[in-house]
Write a protein that holds these residues in place. Structure first.
Motif, PDB file in Angstrom:
ATOM      1  N   ALA A 387      -9.458  70.111  15.602  1.00  0.00           N
ATOM      2  CA  ALA A 387      -9.967  71.486  15.641  1.00  0.00           C
ATOM      3  C   ALA A 387     -10.569  71.907  14.306  1.00  0.00           C
ATOM      4  N   ASP A 388      -9.954  71.456  13.217  1.00  0.00           N
ATOM      5  CA  ASP A 388     -10.481  71.817  11.895  1.00  0.00           C
ATOM      6  C   ASP A 388     -11.856  71.185  11.671  1.00  0.00           C
ATOM      7  N   GLU A 389     -12.006  69.916  12.053  1.00  0.00           N
ATOM      8  CA  GLU A 389     -13.309  69.257  11.911  1.00  0.00           C
ATOM      9  C   GLU A 389     -14.365  69.926  12.779  1.00  0.00           C
ATOM     10  N   VAL A 390     -13.988  70.309  13.981  1.00  0.00           N
ATOM     11  CA  VAL A 390     -14.928  70.991  14.877  1.00  0.00           C
ATOM     12  C   VAL A 390     -15.415  72.291  14.243  1.00  0.00           C
ATOM     13  N   ALA A 391     -14.499  73.050  13.688  1.00  0.00           N
ATOM     14  CA  ALA A 391     -14.856  74.324  13.057  1.00  0.00           C
ATOM     15  C   ALA A 391     -15.767  74.102  11.856  1.00  0.00           C
ATOM     16  N   ARG A 392     -15.460  73.064  11.059  1.00  0.00           N
ATOM     17  CA  ARG A 392     -16.295  72.790   9.892  1.00  0.00           C
ATOM     18  C   ARG A 392     -17.680  72.296  10.303  1.00  0.00           C
ATOM     19  N   ALA A 393     -17.742  71.534  11.379  1.00  0.00           N
ATOM     20  CA  ALA A 393     -19.043  71.061  11.869  1.00  0.00           C
ATOM     21  C   ALA A 393     -19.894  72.226  12.367  1.00  0.00           C
ATOM     22  N   GLN A 394     -19.279  73.149  13.096  1.00  0.00           N
ATOM     23  CA  GLN A 394     -20.023  74.310  13.575  1.00  0.00           C
ATOM     24  C   GLN A 394     -20.517  75.160  12.411  1.00  0.00           C
ATOM     25  N   ALA A 395     -19.680  75.312  11.401  1.00  0.00           N
ATOM     26  CA  ALA A 395     -20.086  76.077  10.218  1.00  0.00           C
ATOM     27  C   ALA A 395     -21.234  75.388   9.498  1.00  0.00           C
ATOM     28  N   ALA A 396     -21.167  74.061   9.413  1.00  0.00           N
ATOM     29  CA  ALA A 396     -22.238  73.310   8.755  1.00  0.00           C
ATOM     30  C   ALA A 396     -23.548  73.430   9.530  1.00  0.00           C
ATOM     31  N   PHE A 397     -23.465  73.391  10.853  1.00  0.00           N
ATOM     32  CA  PHE A 397     -24.645  73.555  11.716  1.00  0.00           C
ATOM     33  C   PHE A 397     -25.335  74.882  11.409  1.00  0.00           C
ATOM     34  N   ASP A 398     -24.547  75.939  11.336  1.00  0.00           N
ATOM     35  CA  ASP A 398     -25.097  77.262  11.041  1.00  0.00           C
ATOM     36  C   ASP A 398     -25.650  77.323   9.613  1.00  0.00           C
ATOM     37  N   ASP A 399     -24.956  76.676   8.682  1.00  0.00           N
ATOM     38  CA  ASP A 399     -25.440  76.641   7.297  1.00  0.00           C
ATOM     39  C   ASP A 399     -26.828  76.007   7.211  1.00  0.00           C
ATOM     40  N   ILE A 400     -27.031  74.939   7.967  1.00  0.00           N
ATOM     41  CA  ILE A 400     -28.319  74.247   7.944  1.00  0.00           C
ATOM     42  C   ILE A 400     -29.429  75.178   8.437  1.00  0.00           C
ATOM     43  N   LEU A 401     -29.160  75.907   9.510  1.00  0.00           N
ATOM     44  CA  LEU A 401     -30.173  76.815  10.041  1.00  0.00           C
ATOM     45  C   LEU A 401     -30.519  77.908   9.034  1.00  0.00           C
ATOM     46  N   ARG A 402     -29.506  78.424   8.358  1.00  0.00           N
ATOM     47  CA  ARG A 402     -29.767  79.448   7.337  1.00  0.00           C
ATOM     48  C   ARG A 402     -30.592  78.864   6.188  1.00  0.00           C
ATOM     49  N   ALA A 403     -30.254  77.657   5.762  1.00  0.00           N
ATOM     50  CA  ALA A 403     -30.997  77.014   4.675  1.00  0.00           C
ATOM     51  C   ALA A 403     -32.451  76.792   5.064  1.00  0.00           C
ATOM     52  N   VAL A 404     -32.681  76.369   6.302  1.00  0.00           N
ATOM     53  CA  VAL A 404     -34.040  76.126   6.787  1.00  0.00           C
ATOM     54  C   VAL A 404     -34.869  77.401   6.768  1.00  0.00           C
ATOM     55  N   LEU A 405     -34.298  78.488   7.218  1.00  0.00           N
ATOM     56  CA  LEU A 405     -35.031  79.753   7.206  1.00  0.00           C
ATOM     57  C   LEU A 405     -35.321  80.207   5.776  1.00  0.00           C
ATOM     58  N   ASP A 406     -34.384  79.978   4.885  1.00  0.00           N
ATOM     59  CA  ASP A 406     -34.607  80.326   3.486  1.00  0.00           C
ATOM     60  C   ASP A 406     -35.737  79.501   2.859  1.00  0.00           C
ATOM     61  N   LEU A 407     -35.977  78.312   3.420  1.00  0.00           N
ATOM     62  CA  LEU A 407     -37.042  77.437   2.918  1.00  0.00           C
ATOM     63  C   LEU A 407     -38.375  77.696   3.617  1.00  0.00           C
ATOM     64  N   GLY A 408     -38.421  78.738   4.436  1.00  0.00           N
ATOM     65  CA  GLY A 408     -39.666  79.072   5.123  1.00  0.00           C
ATOM     66  C   GLY A 408     -39.922  78.219   6.338  1.00  0.00           C
ATOM     67  N   GLY A 409     -38.862  77.648   6.916  1.00  0.00           N
ATOM     68  CA  GLY A 409     -39.005  76.762   8.059  1.00  0.00           C
ATOM     69  C   GLY A 409     -38.661  77.415   9.375  1.00  0.00           C
ATOM     70  N   THR A 410     -38.436  76.579  10.382  1.00  0.00           N
ATOM     71  CA  THR A 410     -38.108  77.046  11.721  1.00  0.00           C
ATOM     72  C   THR A 410     -36.827  76.391  12.213  1.00  0.00           C
ATOM     73  N   ILE A 411     -36.085  77.111  13.058  1.00  0.00           N
ATOM     74  CA  ILE A 411     -34.803  76.624  13.547  1.00  0.00           C
ATOM     75  C   ILE A 411     -34.959  75.521  14.594  1.00  0.00           C
ATOM     76  N   THR A 412     -36.165  75.332  15.125  1.00  0.00           N
ATOM     77  CA  THR A 412     -36.394  74.230  16.053  1.00  0.00           C
ATOM     78  C   THR A 412     -37.842  73.783  15.989  1.00  0.00           C
ATOM     79  N   GLY A 413     -38.022  72.476  15.831  1.00  0.00           N
ATOM     80  CA  GLY A 413     -39.376  71.939  15.758  1.00  0.00           C
ATOM     81  C   GLY A 413     -39.849  71.345  17.066  1.00  0.00           C
ATOM     82  N   GLU A 414     -38.883  70.853  17.905  1.00  0.00           N
ATOM     83  CA  GLU A 414     -39.301  70.180  19.127  1.00  0.00           C
ATOM     84  C   GLU A 414     -38.257  70.158  20.233  1.00  0.00           C
ATOM     85  N   HIS A 415     -37.033  70.586  19.990  1.00  0.00           N
ATOM     86  CA  HIS A 415     -35.997  70.540  21.018  1.00  0.00           C
ATOM     87  C   HIS A 415     -35.829  71.854  21.761  1.00  0.00           C
ATOM     88  N   GLY A 416     -36.339  72.936  21.224  1.00  0.00           N
ATOM     89  CA  GLY A 416     -36.202  74.236  21.865  1.00  0.00           C
ATOM     90  C   GLY A 416     -35.010  75.018  21.355  1.00  0.00           C
TER      91      GLY A 416
END
Length: 456
Positions: A387-416
């Motif tokens: 459960a702890d790893e699952v929670a950390r993975a979900q947090a990391a997933f969200d962190d990546i999306l925030r970082a991408v937006l901060d870099l002027g990117g998009t949350i999805t390039g081809e998967h929707g």
């Protein structure tokens, strides 16, 4: 909810076109995004004609039954997941190539045709269908259209939407519209074709597509280079894109390279920060020269190892590492595949941000993808039973999306967007653009029955 609509569906479909068996419904309940929630459908329909799709949507509209369209179920964002009490509309029986025009370079297809089937049919007459998602062997063109799928050749030939000339679409009330046409140039009216491509089944059901074909490209020359730092690899990508037109430009980070080498030893440099794979399909001496220029760029950027080959079999062997990337990471645990895109000039920053997030959240993240257009797939690897790893993975997933937006990117390039990225869409679009999306949705699907809860 009344079951009268099931009787009405049975009346407008052949016996095999309506399924209520619980096991079959369970098998069609979700796509490949295990994280995304899925409801329980009431029934599954398998139309084989546009007229049958029309009949289904008329019944669904009359009873306000939610409709979730799906193809092969190979999506990675939860976009085809069932919602509670819905009607699943499978388009896999609409699988015919209706026309293939060798002179005008287009094909007319139904949505259930496999991407690979169209490639094969085009190749038989010396032509080529360019869009090539990693799932090209088993994904349907309807699903490719719904998400505006990309692939390895995007850097030179664009995504699925760039190959679409026209569409036939059944709207929520059962009416049929045609958009675009059969010509490469067409600016008559609003570009409704582009509106439907990538709309994830929320605005209408695509029942036919006219797709652009190309002459088959010459045999490619392939290059592989290793880099000691992410900055060096990023610099090479920027200079390659500025100087040449690669037909493929892929990158794998250290975590991915190590996973691949553990899965299938290929003699890769497991200490390299990044591995870059490139191709030129210019053909002949021109292709060799273009690949040589890319090799020179890599060396100038600090590559520690560079090899290139014009032999087709050897080229495929060199690309084997990239093709095994996701499978190799899957062997290490449960995976959550992301899909983000940043300006190419900020690719190194994205890779560095993902490395930082992996360390901070204590989660394995292997990053690979289409470096030539800045579209990367950070893939989180974790133990689903922890459960702890699952929670950390979900947090990391969200962190990546925030970082991408901060870099002027998009949350999805081809998967929707589907379900996985939905919480972040409004942040990317902004309030006014989000409002416009809702206005368009309400105008085209006023009862809100088409794939509700997805994308918006």
């Amino acid at each position: 909810m009344s079951v009268d609509w099931l009787k009405q569906l049975a009346a407008v479909l052949p016996p095999e076109g309506l399924v209520t068996d619980a096991d079959v419904l369970e098998a069609h309940r979700r796509d490949q995004a295990d994280w995304a929630p899925a409801g329980v459908a009431r029934a599954l329909v398998r139309p084989s004609t546009t007229a049958e799709v029309q009949a289904v949507l008329r019944v669904a509209s009359a009873h306000r039954v939610p409709v979730v369209a799906r193809g092969a179920g190979s999506g990675l964002s939860g976009g085809a997941n069932a919602v509670e009490g819905c009607l699943i509309l499978s388009l896999t029986r609409m699988n015919r190539i209706l026309e293939l025009d060798r002179k005008s370079l287009f094909a007319v297809v139904q949505p259930g045709v496999l991407n690979g089937a169209l490639k094969m049919a085009a190749a038989e007459v010396g032509l080529w269908y360019a869009p090539d998602p990693a799932s090209w062997e088993f994904s349907t063109l309807g699903g490719n259209l719904a998400t505006n799928a990309g692939g390895l050749c995007c850097v030179k030939y664009g995504v699925t939407g760039d190959a679409v000339l026209g569409l036939e679409v059944v709207l929520a009330d059962g009416s049929v519209v045609r958009t675009g046409g059969r010509t490469v140039k067409n600016v008559a009216g609003y570009d409704l074709t582009r509106l439907f491509v990538g709309s994830e089944g929320t605005l209408g059901i695509i029942t036919e597509a006219t797709l652009r074909l190309r002459p088959r490209p010459p045999k490619a020359t392939t290059l592989v280079a290793s880099f000691p730092t992410l900055v060096a690899a990023g610099a090479a990508v920027i200079d390659i894109v500025a100087d040449t037109r690669p037909s493929l430009l892929e990158l794998m980070d250290r975590a991915t390279v190590r996973a691949v080498e553990a899965h299938m030893p290929l003699g890769l440099d497991v200490d390299a920060a990044a591995l870059l794979l490139a191709r030129s399909d210019a053909g002949g001496e021109q292709g060799v020269a273009e690949c040589a220029r890319m090799a020179a760029v890599c060396e100038a950027a600090g590559a520690t190892f560079v090899i290139q080959s014009s032999d087709e079999a050897e080229g495929e062997s060199l690309l084997a590492a990239r093709r095994f990337a996701f499978l190799a990471l899957e062997k290490q645990g449960t995976t959550l595949l992301d899909d983000v895109c940043v300006p190419v000039s900020r690719l190194a920053e994205l890779l560095a941000a993902v490395e930082h997030i992996a360390a901070e959240r204590r989660v394995i993240i292997g990053t690979f993808g289409h470096a030539g257009d800045g579209n990367m797939h950070p893939t989180l690897v974790f133990d689903r039973n922890d459960a702890d790893e699952v929670a950390r993975a979900q947090a990391a997933f969200d962190d990546i999306l925030r970082a991408v937006l901060d870099l002027g990117g998009t949350i999805t390039g081809e998967h929707g967007v589907g379900l996985l990225k939905r919480p972040f869409l409004a942040r990317q679009l902004g309030a006014e653009t989000t409002r416009l999306h809702h206005t368009l949705k309400a105008a085209m699907d006023p009862l809100g029955i088409l794939n509700p809860g997805k994308l918006l």
